[in-house]
Each structure stands twice: as C-alpha cells, then as structure tokens.
Design a protein around this motif. Sequence first.
Motif, PDB file in Angstrom:
ATOM      1  N   LEU A 690       6.822  -1.859 -10.695  1.00 11.39           N
ATOM      2  CA  LEU A 690       5.987  -0.718 -10.332  1.00 11.39           C
ATOM      3  C   LEU A 690       6.621   0.649 -10.528  1.00 11.39           C
ATOM      4  O   LEU A 690       5.997   1.571 -11.040  1.00 11.39           O
ATOM      5  CB  LEU A 690       5.598  -0.843  -8.841  1.00 11.39           C
ATOM      6  N   THR A 703       5.391  11.942 -12.421  1.00  9.57           N
ATOM      7  CA  THR A 703       5.154  11.055 -11.278  1.00  9.57           C
ATOM      8  C   THR A 703       5.700  11.681 -10.002  1.00  9.57           C
ATOM      9  O   THR A 703       6.566  11.118  -9.348  1.00  9.57           O
ATOM     10  CB  THR A 703       5.840   9.705 -11.502  1.00  9.57           C
ATOM     11  N   PHE A 706       2.552  10.126  -4.773  1.00 10.13           N
ATOM     12  CA  PHE A 706       2.205   8.707  -4.647  1.00 10.13           C
ATOM     13  C   PHE A 706       0.910   8.354  -5.370  1.00 10.13           C
ATOM     14  O   PHE A 706       0.548   7.190  -5.445  1.00 10.13           O
ATOM     15  CB  PHE A 706       2.104   8.321  -3.170  1.00 10.13           C
ATOM     16  N   MET A 707       0.200   9.337  -5.908  1.00 11.52           N
ATOM     17  CA  MET A 707      -0.957   9.035  -6.739  1.00 11.52           C
ATOM     18  C   MET A 707      -0.516   8.499  -8.101  1.00 11.52           C
ATOM     19  O   MET A 707      -1.290   7.848  -8.793  1.00 11.52           O
ATOM     20  CB  MET A 707      -1.822  10.277  -6.934  1.00 11.52           C
ATOM     21  N   ASP A 708       0.717   8.807  -8.496  1.00 19.96           N
ATOM     22  CA  ASP A 708       1.209   8.375  -9.809  1.00 19.96           C
ATOM     23  C   ASP A 708       2.468   7.528  -9.729  1.00 19.96           C
ATOM     24  O   ASP A 708       2.734   6.724 -10.612  1.00 19.96           O
ATOM     25  CB  ASP A 708       1.480   9.598 -10.698  1.00 19.96           C
ATOM     26  N   TYR A 709       3.299   7.753  -8.714  1.00 19.69           N
ATOM     27  CA  TYR A 709       4.519   6.962  -8.555  1.00 19.69           C
ATOM     28  C   TYR A 709       4.154   5.735  -7.725  1.00 19.69           C
ATOM     29  O   TYR A 709       3.713   5.850  -6.581  1.00 19.69           O
ATOM     30  CB  TYR A 709       5.599   7.781  -7.843  1.00 19.69           C
ATOM     31  N   SER A 710       4.328   4.558  -8.307  1.00 18.33           N
ATOM     32  CA  SER A 710       3.864   3.328  -7.656  1.00 18.33           C
ATOM     33  C   SER A 710       4.929   2.780  -6.723  1.00 18.33           C
ATOM     34  O   SER A 710       5.859   2.111  -7.169  1.00 18.33           O
ATOM     35  CB  SER A 710       3.518   2.266  -8.701  1.00 18.33           C
ATOM     36  N   ARG A 713       3.849  -1.965  -2.142  1.00 22.78           N
ATOM     37  CA  ARG A 713       3.225  -2.116  -0.820  1.00 22.78           C
ATOM     38  C   ARG A 713       3.245  -3.602  -0.472  1.00 22.78           C
ATOM     39  O   ARG A 713       3.505  -4.452  -1.313  1.00 22.78           O
ATOM     40  CB  ARG A 713       1.774  -1.633  -0.866  1.00 22.78           C
ATOM     41  N   ASP A 716       1.726  -6.078  -2.720  1.00 26.81           N
ATOM     42  CA  ASP A 716       2.334  -6.264  -4.049  1.00 26.81           C
ATOM     43  C   ASP A 716       3.407  -7.349  -4.016  1.00 26.81           C
ATOM     44  O   ASP A 716       3.950  -7.713  -5.058  1.00 26.81           O
ATOM     45  CB  ASP A 716       3.006  -4.963  -4.523  1.00 26.81           C
TER      46      ASP A 716
ATOM     47  N   HIS B 178      -5.558   0.742  -9.931  1.00 27.18           N
ATOM     48  CA  HIS B 178      -4.436   1.594 -10.331  1.00 27.18           C
ATOM     49  C   HIS B 178      -3.275   1.250  -9.397  1.00 27.18           C
ATOM     50  O   HIS B 178      -3.454   1.212  -8.178  1.00 27.18           O
ATOM     51  CB  HIS B 178      -4.880   3.046 -10.138  1.00 27.18           C
ATOM     52  N   PRO B 179      -2.093   0.970  -9.954  1.00 31.82           N
ATOM     53  CA  PRO B 179      -1.019   0.462  -9.093  1.00 31.82           C
ATOM     54  C   PRO B 179      -0.552   1.466  -8.032  1.00 31.82           C
ATOM     55  O   PRO B 179      -0.088   1.058  -6.977  1.00 31.82           O
ATOM     56  CB  PRO B 179       0.108   0.146 -10.080  1.00 31.82           C
ATOM     57  N   ALA B 180      -0.668   2.752  -8.310  1.00 29.46           N
ATOM     58  CA  ALA B 180      -0.210   3.739  -7.329  1.00 29.46           C
ATOM     59  C   ALA B 180      -1.353   4.174  -6.417  1.00 29.46           C
ATOM     60  O   ALA B 180      -1.260   4.082  -5.204  1.00 29.46           O
ATOM     61  CB  ALA B 180       0.397   4.947  -8.042  1.00 29.46           C
ATOM     62  N   SER B 181      -2.451   4.630  -6.995  1.00 30.34           N
ATOM     63  CA  SER B 181      -3.495   5.268  -6.196  1.00 30.34           C
ATOM     64  C   SER B 181      -4.504   4.279  -5.643  1.00 30.34           C
ATOM     65  O   SER B 181      -5.215   4.598  -4.698  1.00 30.34           O
ATOM     66  CB  SER B 181      -4.242   6.294  -7.056  1.00 30.34           C
ATOM     67  N   ARG B 182      -4.598   3.122  -6.246  1.00 28.32           N
ATOM     68  CA  ARG B 182      -5.591   2.089  -5.892  1.00 28.32           C
ATOM     69  C   ARG B 182      -7.025   2.501  -6.219  1.00 28.32           C
ATOM     70  O   ARG B 182      -7.973   1.861  -5.787  1.00 28.32           O
ATOM     71  CB  ARG B 182      -5.464   1.640  -4.441  1.00 28.32           C
ATOM     72  N   HIS B 244      -0.245   4.714 -16.783  1.00 25.81           N
ATOM     73  CA  HIS B 244      -0.583   3.427 -16.172  1.00 25.81           C
ATOM     74  C   HIS B 244      -1.473   2.574 -17.056  1.00 25.81           C
ATOM     75  O   HIS B 244      -1.609   1.372 -16.813  1.00 25.81           O
ATOM     76  CB  HIS B 244      -1.251   3.656 -14.818  1.00 25.81           C
TER      77      HIS B 244
END
Lengths: 780, 266
Positions: A690, A703, A706-710, A713, A716, B178-182, B244
């Motif tokens: 991620l 990034t 947190f909208m772009d940096y995964s 969680r 996961d 989407h892995p970050a924002s869902r 992504h």
Amino acid sequence: MGVEGIGARVVRKEDKRFITGKGRYVDDIKLQGMTHAHFIRSPHAHAKVKKIDSSAALKMPGVVAVLTGQQIVDDKVGNLICGWAITSKDGSPMKMGAWPAMAPETVRFVGQAVAVVIADSKNLARDAAEAVVVDYEELPAVADVHAAIKAGAPQLHPEAPGNQVYDWVIGDEGATDAAFAKAANVVKLDVTNNRLAPNAMEPRAAIADYDAADEHFTLYTTSQNPHVARLVLSAFYNIAPEHKLRVIAPDVGGGFGSKIFIYPEEMVALWASKKVGRPVKWTGDRTEAFLTDAHGRDHVTHAEMAFDASNKITGLKVKTYANFGAYMSLFSSSVPTYLYATLLSGQYNIPTIHAEVIGVYTNTTPVDAYRGAGRPEASYLIERLMETAARQLKVDPAELRRTNFITQFPHQTPVIMAYDTGDFNASLDAAMKAIDYAGFAARKAKAKGDGKLRGIGVSCYIEACGIAPSKAVGSLGAGVGLWESAEVRVNPVGTIEILTGSHSHGQGHETTFCQLVADRLGVPISQVSIVHGDTDKVQFGMGTYGSRSAAVGLTAILKAMEKMESKAKKIAAHALEASEADIVIENGEFKVTGTDKAIAFPMVALAAYTAHNLPEGMEPGLKESAFYDPTNFTFPAGAYICELEVDPGTGKTSFVNFVAADDFGRLINPMIVEGQVHGGLAQGIGQALLEHAIYDANGQPVTASFMDYSMPRADDLPSFNLSHTTTLCPGNPLGIKGCGEAGAIGASAAVINAITDAIGKNNLEMPATPDRVWRTIHAA
Amino acid sequence: MYQTTYHRASSVDEAASLFSKSSEAKFLAGGQTLLPVMKQRLASPSDVIDLAKIKDMIGVEASGDTLTIKAATPHYDVATSDAAKKAIPALAYLASLIGDPAVRYRGTIGGSLANNDPAADYPAATLALGATVKTNKRSIAADDFFKDLFTTALEDGEIITAVSFPVPQKAGYAKMPHPASRFALTGVFVAQTKSGEIRVAATGASQSGVMRVPAIEAALKANWSPSAIDSVNISASGLLSDIHGSSDYRANLVKVMAQRAVAAAG
C-alpha cells in the motif's frame, strides 16, 4: 515468575489513561501567556528566497512576531547536524550542505520553513501567515536518485558536487569478484525499496518556555529521546547549556523512528520563546507531518548472488543508491551503511560480500531511520534474492534457505556483525508447520479451480538490535555512546520508582519494566512506577529506538536492582541477625533460608530511611543507579510465511494466512510482544502492498494526505498466526533480543515472494498495488 | 478553518431562506467533503446551513414500485434499512461500501449527489437505476442530473429533498475501492428495469464523472450474463489515470466490475 513477573501476560498499566482520553500529550499542555507558531513553508521543491514581506502580517490582530530564516542565522543558532560520520571509499569525509532551521536563502524541499508567525492563537498565526508575502525564484529540482546523479542534474548543495553525499564500501571486493568468477550460477536482481511516510498517530509538537530571570528553557516535545535532544540542542545548536535546558517528552503517541530526530520546529520554538518573551507552542498538522517528518527507506539496488554447484552461496555483490532527501537528518548517514550493509549476510553462510552505497541528495523531504532502519532494506533484498535464486535454480525456496543457513554460533559474517546465537531451522520448521507448507500445492490447485492465483512466500529475517555497544559504534563513526541508564528509588514505605533513560511512546514500558521488579522482589506491579521522559528527573539516557529498551534499558534496571537488593539484604540480615549469604527474597519478604525468620520488604525500606539500626558504617537510604553498555548487538531472527491469493481480473491481493515464528530470546510480556509483532507486520505489509511516498519529477509531493497515501487499515490485514522459538541472547543477563522492529523487517519480502509465486513472474516492485500486479500478470 | 456562521435549519424552507440571505453560503449535508476542505482553508463559506438535522429529510420508504430515500439519510441507515434491503438490495449493499464507518454515520445521499464527486458510489446507482432526484423546486431525472466533475443540474440554492428509485427487476453493484480514500477506484452498477431496459453506470473511471456504459448495456441486453461482457472493448480514452490506477487499468475494471455486478444481481 509469579502472576506479574517475567513471562506473564500482564494487562498494560498505561492503557487506562490512553483508552479513557487521559493521556497527557504535548498539545494538551497549556502555559500561561502561551503564543502559537505557524510556519510559512516553501511550496517549491527548489527555489531562492528573494524577499519576505511581513509588514501586512505584523499589523494584524494578535500577531506577536514574524521571524525569518535570516534572523535565526544572524542569531547564530546552529545548523542541523548529522550525528554519524561516514567516510567514502576514497577516504574523504561525507559531503554535507548546511541545514539552517529556517531557510535564509534557498529552499530545497516542499515544506521547508522560511519564516514563522508567532501570534496569540493558532488561527491568528495562520491568518497572518497568509498575509506574509514570500518572493521565490524557482530553480530546477530533482526528486529521483538516478536523475540526481546524472551529469547536468540540478545541484542542491555546493559542498556536494553531483549531489553525492558519499560513496561508501564494505567487504572484500577482490575476494567477492573471485567468488563470482568461479560461480556455477549467478542470480541477479534489481529492487526498489519504496519511500515511506512514518505517520505516527500523534503529530510532532513542541512548547518552548524561556524564563528570562533564570535564563532557563523548558522544552516539551514529542521525542523518543529527550536527553539526546537536550544534548544536541545544547552542544550544537547554541540554544542553552545543558543545565539551563530541561527537555520533557510526556506521553508520546507513536514514533517509529520519526521522533528520534531534533527538528527545525523545536529549535525555532526555543529561539522564538526567548525572542518574544513568552512560551511558544507549535503543533504540526497531518500535512506538515507528511511534508516534514523524516521519511524512511528509498533505496534503489542492484544485487548479484553467486552459488556453487551444490546451491551453496559463495558470494554477494550489492550496489545501492540511497535517497537522503534535501538534507542529512540526524542519523540518516548510518541507516543505509552500518544499519543496512552489515546485515546483508542474512541468515546465511556467505563467505564473501562486497557492498557499495551511494548516498544522494534530492529535492525531497529528508530521509532517516524508520522502524527497522536499514535492516528492512537488507532483509528485503536478501530474501527477494533467495526466492529469485530458488526459482532460477529450480529448488524449493525453503530448502535453498536450509542449505545455506548458519548453524554454528558464534558466527562472524564478512560484514562486521558477529551473530551470537540463533536456530534458524527451528523458526523455519515452526513457520512451515503452522502454515502447512507441505499441503500448499493442493491448496494452490484448488484455488486455480476457483479462478484465483494462489502463492506462498517465505522470508527468513535477521536484524541487529539492542543498539548498541558504545565502543563498537564509536569506532564506526557514531557521535554518541549507546548505553542506557537506570535508577531504582525505594521509598521509605517500600514502594519503588524506576527511573529510566528509555522512553515509552507506545511500547508498554510502564508495565514490562515493573514486571522485572515484581519478578525479583515478589511485590505487585501496583507498588512500582516508571519515571521517564524528563531530563530533570532522569539523569541521562539514550532513549528508545532500534528495539533497545528491553535488551539495554531493562538490563540497566536489572543492574541497579542488583545493587539495591545487595544493600537491602545487608539491612535484612542485620535486622534478622543472620548472615547476608543466607538471605533470600521471596514474595516481597527477605527470608533467612531454611528458617521461618523473615522481614517484609517495606520494613527493610523503612529501616534504610529511619537509619536507627543499620549495619556499622552503612549510609542511610535505598537508592541505586547503573549504566549498562551492551557488549554486542542482539540478533532477533525468525521465519515468516505468507499465503495469499491474487484476483487475476483486478490484481487485488487477499491474504489466506500469515505465520510468524520469531526468536526474540526471553519474553517479558508475551501479550505486549504479540502487539509489537502485529504492528510491525502491519507496517511491513503496508510497505509491500500500500504505502508509497511519491514525488513528481519536479519534487512536488503527490501523496501528502491520507486521501492519496495508503495507510494499512485493519481490513487490509489478515489475522496473524504467531509463535516463538527461543534461543536466549547470551549478551545480556535476561537473555532478551528485542521485538519492536521484527515485523516491519521480515514481512515485506514474504508478501512479495508470495505474490510473485502466485502470478508466476518474479519482477514486481513495492507497493504491489492492484494496478501494478494486474499489469505484471498481463505483461507480455 | 476560516470563521463562518453555522445555522441548523429545522425545515427545507428555512434552509432555503437562510441561503438566500447569505453572501457565500454552503449547505452542510453530512460534511464528509465540505468540512475537510474548510479545515484546509480551501473553502471559506460565510455561512454553513446544516440540512442533516431536518427531520422531514431523513428516512427510507418503500411504496409500490418505488424506494424513496430522503436526502439527509446517512449511508449507514440505508445500508441497514429493511425497506432498502428488500426493495433494492444492491443499493443497500452499495451504501455499506461507502468510505468507512465514520463516513457512513455522517455522510448523506443528498450530500453525495449534490457534490457529484467523480468517484462517489451513489451517482452510479442513481444513474443506473434511472432514479429521480427531487428538490425543493422540481424533479430531475438522473440522466439530466449529472453534468460533469462536481457539477450537477442543481441551481444555486436548490436543495435535494429525496431520491426516488424505481425498484428494478434485478440490480447489482461491484466496486474496486481506492486503497487510500475508499472512494471507488471504479465501481459499476448494473440494473434491469421492470420494463426490461438495461442500464449500466460506472463511477470512478471517467474524467467527466459518472457515466453510462452503452457497450456493456448492449451486450447485456443481448445476454444478461457476466460472460456476455467478455468481448466488450472499453476504451481507456477519457478515463482517469493516477498513481492508484492507470486509465487502461480502469478500463479493465469497468469490464470486470460490470461482470461481478451482473453475477451479484443474478
């Protein structure tokens, strides 16, 4: 051991306050007359600061001051230092550009501060910051290591031509070349170790409070090592002499390495507090954390491994480019050298190794130690090489590892480290049994029938922890010794305070350190408290990182306990009219062995403080301290095996099972150890699947939220299947190796080995995003 | 965040009136986009008018062949609504996939549709099911509602009050998060209406926001089965491309998610 002694699964004492919102973090602290700082940060990756016009801002309500980089330079606040000197292969010292706390002339990464607004509130400071006009002249920027070392690339620092900090080598090049010349097989691999943003839950923060009457500073800061912070602020940054500077690191919400370093913000807060005559608070927000907390990893490596005809490794060659970002952070220079290349032997007998590491400046956030620090990069490289070799040589990957395991200890590797003990077969056996390795082929076939690609991946990691023997690291260029201190204070009523130079920022020291005391004295842990994180309370300490707190910090406590117990036994023997040699400690009592004569520990403590009837010549009181310097690193090791499925339609990875068989030596609290392993595995898997701190070609971060940096969680991650095999560490009396970083070190390779096994293609970079995996599956 | 004035409206009329009196007002309908943007100082409304506490705007009702979700109903309520699960299970399922639990407790269907994020989930269902967006002024057919990225047919100050979904014969939703924002990296909603029309909408894929996918609709009209989509060619042209997911990966996802949505629909 008792119900609260060593080895007991004691519930964490500190969790009550953390879970009920009663923790006291830096941002919770409010001082009388406190001002708030807001930094003005460069939006450019590389630019000249032509002019800063703060006239409009200074007229705004509540604004106390606008301070600039030129002022901090004029006031002779020192530039940031790098505390580990590395020498290039040509004998020259590493080449460093100056890093002022705020940039007076040139900014070299997005987020670098050029000025700070001090105001009555955080919002007023922010409002005023928008009115400060900074005139920049943009310069060409470079973010990628390969681009940075090319001729004609934008140059960051005149001190470092070609953007090269150092070109460092380790090992015997001639012997390694000779081994390759005779090799039956050579396996080659190119890997990128992706850059990570640490993202501790609590952002960095600082409050500086200058007392003009006493010329004394107090700094509250989010630090993993407040004493090291005081030392550096005092000795190098000209803030104040040590006795005029108190550093307090209260509850700290996670560090992962990123809070080891002394950052510009706390330097500026201290300096500004004296300038404005009021306390100055700064609390970073998440965007500032992404832009300015030291990042981790970011290596590009080519490696080759030589094998003989019986699949024994005969040599290893490694060439790594390490991206340091725009400036050399506090311990950055040691991470891709002594914390990386010295672990390149992995768990294997490798007769000769040669590694070259080229450190490179780029217009990105500085890179430094992040959970594992160099060792994840080494372990990932070696374990990807072993898997690649098994595929090329057409042997079972577990079997190839067994063929090459080190089985005799102590073992001197060709790259400095001398492994003291271990049983690598035992860990691998445990992991293979736990995952039913033998049954994998049948499971893979069944998954294929369901349209899924199933893979299995092994990773056998080793790390060097318990950092570190002072003499050894001193000889390698470290600017500090890496011992630890402890003090045991017994109160007159028999309760005990343990003062430690270790710092807890989530590790559970307030529980585990008490367990040692409970184990030795048989007193409940409720009678013991841990004091840490304040330079006025604890004499000195080196802090917490490198999985060192139990192996080094707890051993220091043990040494102090032994001294205290020795004195207490003398007092007990005197009171019981017995020989000191006959006194044993059991269940909180000092007993005369073989008799029913006993005196409770609180009575011994009281006797020490009333001093009415002490042995002839004994000083009153019951308080002892110790400094402990380890004789060697410790070497936690283990085997991780990951089984997963890849969806060929989307490239998405789903875990089936993840087993971890670790050898950490003796465990103080297995529940806390399991928590540490869970967190480490989450970070290792996060890196594999991620996380990626990405810059575009112009050095703009892509990034930074947190909208772009995964961030990984819970959903996961799989449920982890943990077990332990144990060889006690001979280097410390408790037999402890350390557990804090293992998961982050070992997990990534297991995941990538499993995905590449599933898709039948070996080349796959981290993070293995669904897009990247899908593309690799369908590539010609 | 810049200073702003918060209003808690108790009726739609009051909200509309407050809006007309303010210079730069914004409606707050859960705030899962607006509040983060305000915190970052990227938006600075003079007034924030909260719609989420208007009682008449909360609830899920099934009546005959229509499922009506009032605009301030949070995603969690839709995901767990017996009426929604019975009438259009795919819609309740879609709601259960939005963001994370915190988002689902706060975010609302009206807020999602009015914002029209190109990767939001609800626009796919609204478009594929041929829903009607009801406002305080009129009714707007889904086909006329979504205009472009973050752009809808709503006029300034117009408030969505409810969304009416015709109950379909069959429907399914599949989403690659989407892995970050869902948000949806790509999500596809497929529906077969009671009159036999096939409607397919994809979110997260197109540079212009939610879109119908005529090629897949045609394939499914001929043969309602996942395999019918095997031979459909989705062009990567005009699709989003970022770190992504590249545009050709998203083109693949449109197909694969459509197949899975059809399989889920039965």
